[in-house]
Design a protein around this motif. Sequence first.
Motif, PDB file in Angstrom:
ATOM      1  N   MET A   1       0.859  -1.204   0.000  1.00 23.85           N
ATOM      2  CA  MET A   1       0.000   0.000   0.000  1.00 23.85           C
ATOM      3  C   MET A   1       0.885   1.241   0.000  1.00 23.85           C
ATOM      4  SD  MET A   1      -2.979   1.391   0.046  1.00 23.85           S
ATOM      5  CE  MET A   1      -3.743   2.933   0.478  1.00 23.85           C
ATOM      6  N   PHE A   2       0.740   2.090  -1.047  1.00 27.13           N
ATOM      7  CA  PHE A   2       1.500   3.333  -1.077  1.00 27.13           C
ATOM      8  C   PHE A   2       0.785   4.372  -0.216  1.00 27.13           C
ATOM      9  CE2 PHE A   2      -1.619   5.248  -3.827  1.00 27.13           C
ATOM     10  CZ  PHE A   2      -2.121   4.177  -4.549  1.00 27.13           C
ATOM     11  N   GLU A   3       1.540   5.263   0.334  1.00 26.87           N
ATOM     12  CA  GLU A   3       0.975   6.232   1.269  1.00 26.87           C
ATOM     13  C   GLU A   3       1.351   7.645   0.848  1.00 26.87           C
ATOM     14  OE1 GLU A   3       1.717   5.439   5.324  1.00 26.87           O
ATOM     15  OE2 GLU A   3       1.109   3.333   5.223  1.00 26.87           O
ATOM     16  N   PHE A   4       0.344   8.481   0.683  1.00 24.76           N
ATOM     17  CA  PHE A   4       0.511   9.910   0.446  1.00 24.76           C
ATOM     18  C   PHE A   4      -0.801  10.586   0.790  1.00 24.76           C
ATOM     19  CE2 PHE A   4      -1.225   8.216  -3.442  1.00 24.76           C
ATOM     20  CZ  PHE A   4      -2.128   9.171  -3.867  1.00 24.76           C
ATOM     21  N   TRP A   5      -0.731  11.873   1.073  1.00 25.65           N
ATOM     22  CA  TRP A   5      -1.906  12.671   1.463  1.00 25.65           C
ATOM     23  C   TRP A   5      -2.665  11.920   2.550  1.00 25.65           C
ATOM     24  CZ3 TRP A   5      -7.145  13.096  -1.295  1.00 25.65           C
ATOM     25  CH2 TRP A   5      -7.867  14.215  -0.809  1.00 25.65           C
ATOM     26  N   ARG A   6      -3.927  11.572   2.303  1.00 26.89           N
ATOM     27  CA  ARG A   6      -4.710  10.851   3.309  1.00 26.89           C
ATOM     28  C   ARG A   6      -4.880   9.367   2.980  1.00 26.89           C
ATOM     29  NH1 ARG A   6      -6.449  14.240   7.041  1.00 26.89           N
ATOM     30  NH2 ARG A   6      -6.684  16.450   6.560  1.00 26.89           N
ATOM     31  N   PHE A   7      -4.124   8.928   1.985  1.00 27.11           N
ATOM     32  CA  PHE A   7      -4.096   7.493   1.706  1.00 27.11           C
ATOM     33  C   PHE A   7      -2.953   6.893   2.519  1.00 27.11           C
ATOM     34  CE2 PHE A   7      -5.499   9.573  -2.306  1.00 27.11           C
ATOM     35  CZ  PHE A   7      -6.806   9.124  -2.303  1.00 27.11           C
ATOM     36  N   GLN A   8      -3.247   6.406   3.698  1.00 26.92           N
ATOM     37  CA  GLN A   8      -2.219   5.894   4.584  1.00 26.92           C
ATOM     38  C   GLN A   8      -2.767   4.770   5.453  1.00 26.92           C
ATOM     39  OE1 GLN A   8      -1.394   8.821   7.923  1.00 26.92           O
ATOM     40  NE2 GLN A   8      -2.342  10.226   6.402  1.00 26.92           N
ATOM     41  N   THR A   9      -1.864   3.987   5.962  1.00 29.88           N
ATOM     42  CA  THR A   9      -2.222   2.863   6.834  1.00 29.88           C
ATOM     43  C   THR A   9      -2.291   3.367   8.280  1.00 29.88           C
ATOM     44  OG1 THR A   9      -1.075   1.331   5.362  1.00 29.88           O
ATOM     45  CG2 THR A   9      -1.601   0.543   7.578  1.00 29.88           C
ATOM     46  N   VAL A  10      -3.333   2.949   8.991  1.00 33.10           N
ATOM     47  CA  VAL A  10      -3.548   3.395  10.371  1.00 33.10           C
ATOM     48  C   VAL A  10      -3.161   2.262  11.342  1.00 33.10           C
ATOM     49  CG1 VAL A  10      -5.249   4.235  12.038  1.00 33.10           C
ATOM     50  CG2 VAL A  10      -5.398   4.914   9.613  1.00 33.10           C
ATOM     51  N   ASP A  11      -2.358   2.627  12.340  1.00 34.01           N
ATOM     52  CA  ASP A  11      -1.985   1.663  13.403  1.00 34.01           C
ATOM     53  C   ASP A  11      -3.148   1.584  14.393  1.00 34.01           C
ATOM     54  OD1 ASP A  11      -0.862   0.081  15.287  1.00 34.01           O
ATOM     55  OD2 ASP A  11       0.858   1.380  15.718  1.00 34.01           O
ATOM     56  N   GLU A  12      -3.923   0.510  14.321  1.00 32.62           N
ATOM     57  CA  GLU A  12      -5.122   0.395  15.135  1.00 32.62           C
ATOM     58  C   GLU A  12      -4.799   0.191  16.620  1.00 32.62           C
ATOM     59  OE1 GLU A  12      -7.693  -2.553  13.564  1.00 32.62           O
ATOM     60  OE2 GLU A  12      -8.032  -1.472  11.664  1.00 32.62           O
ATOM     61  N   THR A  13      -3.515  -0.040  16.935  1.00 33.28           N
ATOM     62  CA  THR A  13      -3.131  -0.152  18.357  1.00 33.28           C
ATOM     63  C   THR A  13      -3.072   1.228  19.005  1.00 33.28           C
ATOM     64  OG1 THR A  13      -0.773  -0.047  17.819  1.00 33.28           O
ATOM     65  CG2 THR A  13      -1.810  -2.239  17.892  1.00 33.28           C
ATOM     66  N   GLN A  14      -2.966   2.276  18.149  1.00 31.29           N
ATOM     67  CA  GLN A  14      -2.891   3.639  18.680  1.00 31.29           C
ATOM     68  C   GLN A  14      -4.147   4.446  18.390  1.00 31.29           C
ATOM     69  OE1 GLN A  14       0.670   5.562  17.344  1.00 31.29           O
ATOM     70  NE2 GLN A  14       2.043   3.903  17.997  1.00 31.29           N
ATOM     71  N   TYR A  15      -4.965   3.995  17.417  1.00 31.36           N
ATOM     72  CA  TYR A  15      -6.151   4.758  17.037  1.00 31.36           C
ATOM     73  C   TYR A  15      -7.383   3.881  17.122  1.00 31.36           C
ATOM     74  CZ  TYR A  15      -3.056   8.357  15.177  1.00 31.36           C
ATOM     75  OH  TYR A  15      -2.103   9.336  15.041  1.00 31.36           O
ATOM     76  N   THR A  16      -8.494   4.548  17.375  1.00 26.27           N
ATOM     77  CA  THR A  16      -9.789   3.869  17.449  1.00 26.27           C
ATOM     78  C   THR A  16     -10.668   4.376  16.317  1.00 26.27           C
ATOM     79  OG1 THR A  16      -9.653   3.686  19.849  1.00 26.27           O
ATOM     80  CG2 THR A  16     -11.840   3.433  18.846  1.00 26.27           C
ATOM     81  N   LEU A  17     -11.266   3.465  15.537  1.00 30.47           N
ATOM     82  CA  LEU A  17     -12.156   3.834  14.432  1.00 30.47           C
ATOM     83  C   LEU A  17     -13.452   4.387  15.006  1.00 30.47           C
ATOM     84  CD1 LEU A  17     -12.878   3.862  11.422  1.00 30.47           C
ATOM     85  CD2 LEU A  17     -13.753   1.518  11.722  1.00 30.47           C
ATOM     86  N   LEU A  18     -13.812   5.604  14.552  1.00 29.96           N
ATOM     87  CA  LEU A  18     -15.047   6.236  14.998  1.00 29.96           C
ATOM     88  C   LEU A  18     -16.167   5.891  14.024  1.00 29.96           C
ATOM     89  CD1 LEU A  18     -13.707   9.791  15.959  1.00 29.96           C
ATOM     90  CD2 LEU A  18     -14.052   7.819  17.439  1.00 29.96           C
ATOM     91  N   HIS A  19     -17.282   5.513  14.547  1.00 28.03           N
ATOM     92  CA  HIS A  19     -18.424   5.165  13.730  1.00 28.03           C
ATOM     93  C   HIS A  19     -19.427   6.317  13.752  1.00 28.03           C
ATOM     94  CE1 HIS A  19     -17.093   1.022  13.229  1.00 28.03           C
ATOM     95  NE2 HIS A  19     -16.760   1.024  14.540  1.00 28.03           N
ATOM     96  N   GLY A  20     -19.758   6.800  12.543  1.00 30.04           N
ATOM     97  CA  GLY A  20     -20.717   7.891  12.446  1.00 30.04           C
ATOM     98  C   GLY A  20     -22.068   7.399  12.001  1.00 30.04           C
ATOM     99  N   GLU A  21     -23.066   8.238  12.207  1.00 30.16           N
ATOM    100  CA  GLU A  21     -24.434   7.916  11.803  1.00 30.16           C
ATOM    101  C   GLU A  21     -25.012   9.093  11.022  1.00 30.16           C
ATOM    102  OE1 GLU A  21     -26.599   7.086  15.319  1.00 30.16           O
ATOM    103  OE2 GLU A  21     -25.571   5.172  15.740  1.00 30.16           O
ATOM    104  N   PHE A  22     -25.945   8.789  10.126  1.00 26.54           N
ATOM    105  CA  PHE A  22     -26.601   9.824   9.333  1.00 26.54           C
ATOM    106  C   PHE A  22     -27.975  10.124   9.912  1.00 26.54           C
ATOM    107  CE2 PHE A  22     -23.565   8.177   6.255  1.00 26.54           C
ATOM    108  CZ  PHE A  22     -23.065   9.358   5.703  1.00 26.54           C
ATOM    109  N   THR A  23     -28.263  11.414  10.040  1.00 26.79           N
ATOM    110  CA  THR A  23     -29.593  11.852  10.457  1.00 26.79           C
ATOM    111  C   THR A  23     -30.494  11.829   9.236  1.00 26.79           C
ATOM    112  OG1 THR A  23     -28.622  13.259  12.160  1.00 26.79           O
ATOM    113  CG2 THR A  23     -30.909  13.702  11.530  1.00 26.79           C
ATOM    114  N   ILE A  24     -31.497  10.962   9.277  1.00 26.03           N
ATOM    115  CA  ILE A  24     -32.329  10.729   8.092  1.00 26.03           C
ATOM    116  C   ILE A  24     -32.999  12.009   7.622  1.00 26.03           C
ATOM    117  CG2 ILE A  24     -34.312   9.475   7.183  1.00 26.03           C
ATOM    118  CD1 ILE A  24     -31.830   7.793   7.654  1.00 26.03           C
ATOM    119  N   SER A  25     -33.492  12.817   8.557  1.00 22.66           N
ATOM    120  CA  SER A  25     -34.189  14.050   8.164  1.00 22.66           C
ATOM    121  C   SER A  25     -33.273  14.985   7.393  1.00 22.66           C
ATOM    122  CB  SER A  25     -34.745  14.749   9.410  1.00 22.66           C
ATOM    123  OG  SER A  25     -33.680  15.080  10.318  1.00 22.66           O
TER     124      SER A  25
END
Length: 676
Positions: free
Chosen positions: A1-25
């Motif tokens: 995987m090449f990495e530049f700008w925001r295309f990068q690999t995330v170390d999940e031991t240091q970061y937590t994936l945030l889950h978002g939700e959409f407001t239907i209205s």
Amino acid sequence: MFEFWRFQTVDETQYTLLHGEFTISLVILSVLVSSMAAYSSLIVIERMWYSNNPKTVQLWRVFGSIVFGLGVWAMHFTGMLAFMIPMPMSYDSTLTILSLFPPIIGAFFAFQILYRQQFTLIDMLVSALCLALGIGSMHYIGMEAMQMDVLMVYSFGLFLLSIVVAFIFASIAIYLIKLQHQYHSDNLFRRILVATVMGISVAGMHYTAMTAVSFYASHEMGMIGEHMSNTLSIALVVAFFVVIIFAATVLCSIVDSRLQAAESTLEASLSREKDIVNNLADGLIIVDSNGIIDSINLTGLNMFGFEESETKGKNLEDLMPSFNKQSLNNSAQSEHEHRSNLTMEGIKHNGNSFPIEVSLSTMSLQHDGKTLFNCVVRDISARLELEQQLRQSQKLESMGQLAAGIAHEINTPTQYVSDNTVFLKDAFQSCLTAISAIKTLSEQSTKEPSDNYPQEIIGIIEENDLDFVAEEIPLALDQSLEGLQRISKIVRAMKSFSHSSNHEMQQVDIAEAIESTVTIARSEWRYVAKVETDFDSSLPSIPCYRDEFNQVILNFIINAAHAIEEKFSDSDTLGLIKVTTSSDGEYAIIAIEDNGTGIPDKIVNRIFDPFFTTKDVGKGTGQGLNLAYSCIVELHGGLIQTDTTPGEGTTFTIKLPLNNQSAQSEQEVVDENPIS
């Protein structure tokens, strides 16, 4: 995987994936916003199709691009407000404003392609690409405007997929616009349906792109809050802003539609007037005070060989090089002044020239604060050809009338050349006889010397009258040469006089032209007058029509000879005709003076009228002086002045412009007082 700008690999031991939700209205609100933007775009595109004015089309194109860009931008931020993520967030104002421009620019180029209404595959794909790039760029710049303490990364595959999906959805939108164009219908339900599908497609681009982004929070972050507390209020404000734009678009469309209807009525009226103008027998050119062409009718276009688009912005001088702009200024000084019968040369598109007659008048209508002028142009090629035929006919008639006199002028020197040739033949025969006799005597003297040899030679000379022959031969030769030169002069004069100039203005040596004409007319004046000429040697060749000029001089000389013959008919006195040339810097001046009967005061103002004559029936047609006036004044733009004293003589003074460019302007002056 090449990495530049925001295309990068995330170390999940240091970061937590945030889950978002959409407001239907808010999602539904974003779709409504994009649908209103699409509906507004349909209105704008239709107005572009129905508008005939390029400036109006350009205004709708710019306005539509802004409306579409603002609508898509509002949809994007409504959709972003609909995405709820447990993290405080704000927006960078600079990037937020910057994200507004890509969809406006993309729509601007797409609308230009759609305006052509061709809907080829290439056109549709290019339009879709412009929209996709504009919306995609807006989305990702808008994402960069988000400010929060999280790591935002893109999945490269989903990122590419979002671009492809954006292009596909844009192609669907363009195809729906094509269908709307094919129906040519203002059906409200169909337009709403098409706008809704386009709105869903545009919103689909946004939510597809949102699947490519992930947000990660550091394990070290101690506090996680809400997304934004006032998202609904902000979304409603944005939606209200879009509604205002939508209402403004609809209102502008109604106003433009009404104006278009009024314009159609006006165009129908203008079309009728245009048909009338285009079917005129003469060309009609509308120009401003600078001579710039505003419009030209179909007859004028055909006359000059131009297409209508080629005349826009052209100067009248491009069609008529000798046109004088001062004529426009003179016409503008009096609202009702009309200048007509201005003869000049026109230039066709292929460079060929042809004669035209121009009439000028000032229009009461002004355009952009400028006074406009009617310029009526008539092709007089056929008329001039007929006039040329008439002139040629008169020339041949004159030559016919002079033929007997010219034959006599040639016969006289021919006779004494013939007599001298007979004398020379006899004289040379005597010389040959004497030479032969002397030769025989010399041979006999050689054989039988004789003391009478000299006396015998003298006898041979006296017998053959060689002294007389020796005296008369040089005189006979001189007389013969003089006769031949006289014949040659008459022939050259006839050739010069009868040589056609094809009705083209040439540089003419007027002294030579006058001399040849005087020679041709010798039989008319030799028995009643002497002719004296005084030519200004410094006078240059002048631009004129040689054939017509020769005919004018011939008419004046013959008239002078007839006037002198009438005065001195009961005496052997010879009258006098003087022909002089000079210049005053602006004109070449030719004066023809005679000491004949003169012209009575009561008819002096009528001598140039057609068919007016005081001569006996069969001796004059009344056309000579009229054609002279037409040639000098109307054709050359010169002057004819008459100075006469009854019983003493008449002087006609001809003035020809030394510069043919001034001939046309001078024509206007002489119309007021041609005879002085």
